[in-house]
Write a protein that holds these residues in place. Structure first.
Motif: not given
Lengths: 476, 238
Positions: A267-292
């Motif tokens: 709301r403060s930055s782009t005046a949006e109620r919610m931003n379109p993309y929120t990406s969350v990652w925790t370490g690595v997950a085998p077979g999904d996303g970056p390996k390192n």
């Protein structure tokens, strides 16, 4: 690159740079249109929430708690990231952080990296450092891409190409984007499509991505990036190796604390109620996303800033840029005049503090680049009292200067006169001599430094009788 | 009660001080002007000289301690007393008895119609410190709307700063002048004959620009409008 980066070397002090920017009428028009629009939208988006003030207070309290116990939370984050298969690196300054990213990129066998828009990597001058090491960094955020292709500097924290209009962008694309259709128009749709095609190739071939972080959760080791275009998510999920460079102040303690900021930030930055993309990652997950996954924790002046009891509130900043959009100074000069990756009101307090002992005349001029109108404090989602810090930094600058400097002498003389009503009345009488300079009740020309006033403004001639003289004559 | 005239009004705008006295006496107040007063210290504080400001703050607290209330025709100076003095002095005493004029009229005296007469087309600039530090809200407009003969016209982009900012106007003269130019363009678009505000320092800045351009708009402090009556109407400076 000198010490901590942050500023662009060789840029003039704010008043000089502002003069150049003010003369650029196209720039002023672009800025005025953009800031006026986003200002209105933000006010609307904020007004929708009945609990905006409590949310601001909550954001302030969470960040203050993190800053007060930063060492504990950082160790907790490191443990959580490591437990989930990530690798944590500690960087004291820009040079250390850049060396870490370059080494990791080389180890991954890459000579090109795709980048999520990030203030931390801009702060340390990562792209330039990678280029020196033979690695090309590709900005994937549309506005950052425009700035990069135009060999330009970002003018805004959130909208780096705010100073460009679409016909200027069309020209940059035609000139700099390989293989672009030379008949492209300045329709936003066509421009976005060209950028999309250009970037898709990069996403699909990149082995390494570099990102910043909006937040990291100490308890779980999760890292969060919020964005509007989805380019960031492409970078965060496709390449084999992901390197995140994050300022050490970006922590929140728990997952539930995030809720407050995911309301405050969009709301403060782009005046949006919610931003379109929120990406969350925790370490690595085998077979999904970056390996390192590598997390580079960047100090670069932050612990020094933390030591200042007044100035440390700047570290609450979540880089929303609401303060830029309401700032009357920023609106006239644009970001380049600040000579720093952090422009606007927050930049004026953050830049000199991050530089610490590296601070130069240019960075020292920034705390004066404000009329102290208070609009920035009013909109700040984490209640950073920017005017308070500006004045605090001015006092520090004064302390470091000679007492014999003309301004210090004048201030002391004035304070001396004001310290006693008889002396003050005498000083007023002396000022009354100003009548001799006046014509028709106005003074239109004064010698330097008064000429800086009379360049565009008259002064009223001092009256024959001050108020206190009138009081004494009629009531005394 | 006491009048804190402020250094700018005392030195350059005695008519504003006289207007406050006339207005408050008309409303039944007993007004005193302790002659030991000088300046609130805001310019020193904002320019980076907190020690000078602290000395002046201490003087202020001592000089006005014996009064029930202090009224100043300046949102900026009262903002200094209310927001900054507690930080400098470690005491909120001065803050507790100090009022900006429109606050005093509306909140303490409980009046919005002060019996004024001012037959002119007027636009109001809400100065930054009145607006954001003191949050005086629409008190000045409510007072102005109750003035007989007065036509109040809205100022475009009223809430944007005029570019004064004390020494900012000198240190960043070019940026300050650009802000002023936009403010003046808003004022002239209203077709008002008079620009009013609750702060003579901002009026000095905007007035300086209006005067340079021979814009034909008169800067007049709110107190002077409110003190104007049919018997003793406000008159432009010769």
């Amino acid at each position: 690159m000198a010490g901590r980066g942050v500023t662009w070397l060789g840029t003039p002090t704010f008043p000089k740079a502002a003069r150049t920017a003010l003369a650029d009428t196209q720039l002023r028009t672009n800025l005025r249109n953009a800031t006026t629009t986003i200002r209105g939208k933000r006010a609307g988006a904020v007004a929708e929430l009945p609990d905006w003030e409590p949310l601001r207070r909550a954001g302030e309290a969470i960040k203050d708690e993190v800053l007060a116990n930063l060492d504990t939370y950082l160790e907790r984050l490191e443990a959580a990231v490591t437990a989930r298969g990530g690798v944590v690196h500690w960087a004291r300054d820009a040079a250390e952080a850049n060396a870490i990213v370059l080494r990791l990129t080389r180890e991954a066998g890459a000579d090109e990296v795709v980048k999520v828009k990030s203030m931390a990597t801009a702060e340390i001058g990562l792209n330039e450092a990678l280029a020196e090491g033979g690695v090309h960094a590709v900005e994937t955020d549309l506005a950052e891409l425009i700035v990069q292709l135009g060999e330009d500097r970002p003018s805004h924290i959130l909208v780096p190409a705010i100073h460009r209009n679409r016909s200027e962008i069309r020209e940059i694309f035609r000139r700099e984007m390989p293989g672009v259709d030379q008949d492209i128009t300045d329709e936003p749709r066509e421009l976005a499509e060209a950028a999309r095609k250009h970037l898709r190739q990069k996403f699909l071939t990149a082995k390494v991505a570099v990102s910043g972080a909006n937040f990291a959760v100490a308890d779980s080791g999760s890292v969060v990036v919020v964005e509007s275009e989805g380019n960031g998510r492409m970078c965060l999920t496709l390449p084999e190796t992901l390197i995140t460079v994050m300022g050490i102040e970006k922590l929140v303690p728990t997952w539930s604390d995030l809720e407050v900021f995911l309301q405050l930030l969009p709301r403060s930055s782009t005046a949006e109620r919610m931003n379109p993309y929120t990406s969350v990652w925790t370490g690595v997950a085998p077979g999904d996303g970056p390996k390192n996954f590598h997390l580079v924790l960047l100090d670069n002046g932050r612990t020094d800033t933390l030591a200042d009891t007044v100035g440390r509130q700047a570290l609450r900043c979540i880089r929303c840029s609401a303060c830029l959009n309401v700032c009357p100074v920023y609106e006239r000069t644009g970001g380049a005049a600040y000579g720093s990756v952090y422009p606007g009101p927050i930049g004026a307090i953050l830049t000199p503090q991050l530089l610490g002992e590296d601070v130069d005349e240019q960075a020292k001029s920034l705390p004066y680049a404000s009329s102290l109108c208070g609009a920035c404090f009013e909109v700040c989602p984490v209640r950073i009292d920017i005017p308070e810090v500006l004045v605090h930094l001015r006092a520090e600058a004064v302390e470091s200067k000679s007492k014999a400097a003309p301004e210090a002498a004048a201030m002391s003389a004035l304070a001396w006169a004001m310290g006693n009503p008889r002396r003050w009345a005498a000083a007023q009488k002396a000022a009354g001599v100003g009548r001799l300079l006046s014509r028709g009740g106005r003074i239109s020309g004064l010698p330097w430094p008064g000429s800086r006033w009379t360049a565009s403004r008259d002064l009223p001639a001092p009256p024959k009788e001050t108020f206190r003289a009138w009081w004494r004559r009629t009531r005394g | 009660m006491a009048l804190f005239a402020t250094c700018v009004t005392d030195t350059l705008y005695p008519r504003t001080g006289q207007a406050v006295v006339r207005l408050l006496e008309r409303l039944g107040c007993e007004v005193d002007f302790p002659e030991a007063q000088t300046c609130c210290g805001q310019m020193h504080y904002n320019t980076g000289y907190p020690r000078h400001a602290t000395a002046l703050a201490g003087d202020y607290e001592r000089i006005f301690a014996e009064y029930d209330a202090v009224v100043a025709p300046s949102g900026s100076c009262v903002g200094m007393v209310r927001e900054i003095y507690p930080k400098l002095l470690g005491s909120a005493r001065a803050a507790s008895y100090s009022h900006e004029l429109s606050e005093f009229l509306v909140d303490v005296l409980g009046v919005t119609d002060v019996g004024a007469y001012f037959p002119h087309r007027v636009t109001y600039h809400p100065t930054c410190h009145s607006l954001r530090m003191l949050k005086v809200g629409d008190r000045p407009q409510r007072l102005l709307r109750a003035v007989r003969g007065l036509e109040l016209v809205e100022l475009p982009e009223a809430e944007s700063c005029c570019g004064f900012g004390g020494t900012f106007a000198i240190k960043n003269s070019d940026t300050s002048s650009a802000m002023l130019a936009d403010k003046i363009s808003g004022i002239t678009r209203t077709g008002a004959e008079v620009l009013t505000a609750g702060d003579n320092s901002c009026l000095m800045h905007i007035g300086g620009g209006l005067s340079r351009l021979r814009a034909g708009v008169n800067p007049v402090h709110l107190a002077e409008i409110l003190s104007s009556t049919e018997e003793e109407p406000w008159q432009a400076v010769a």
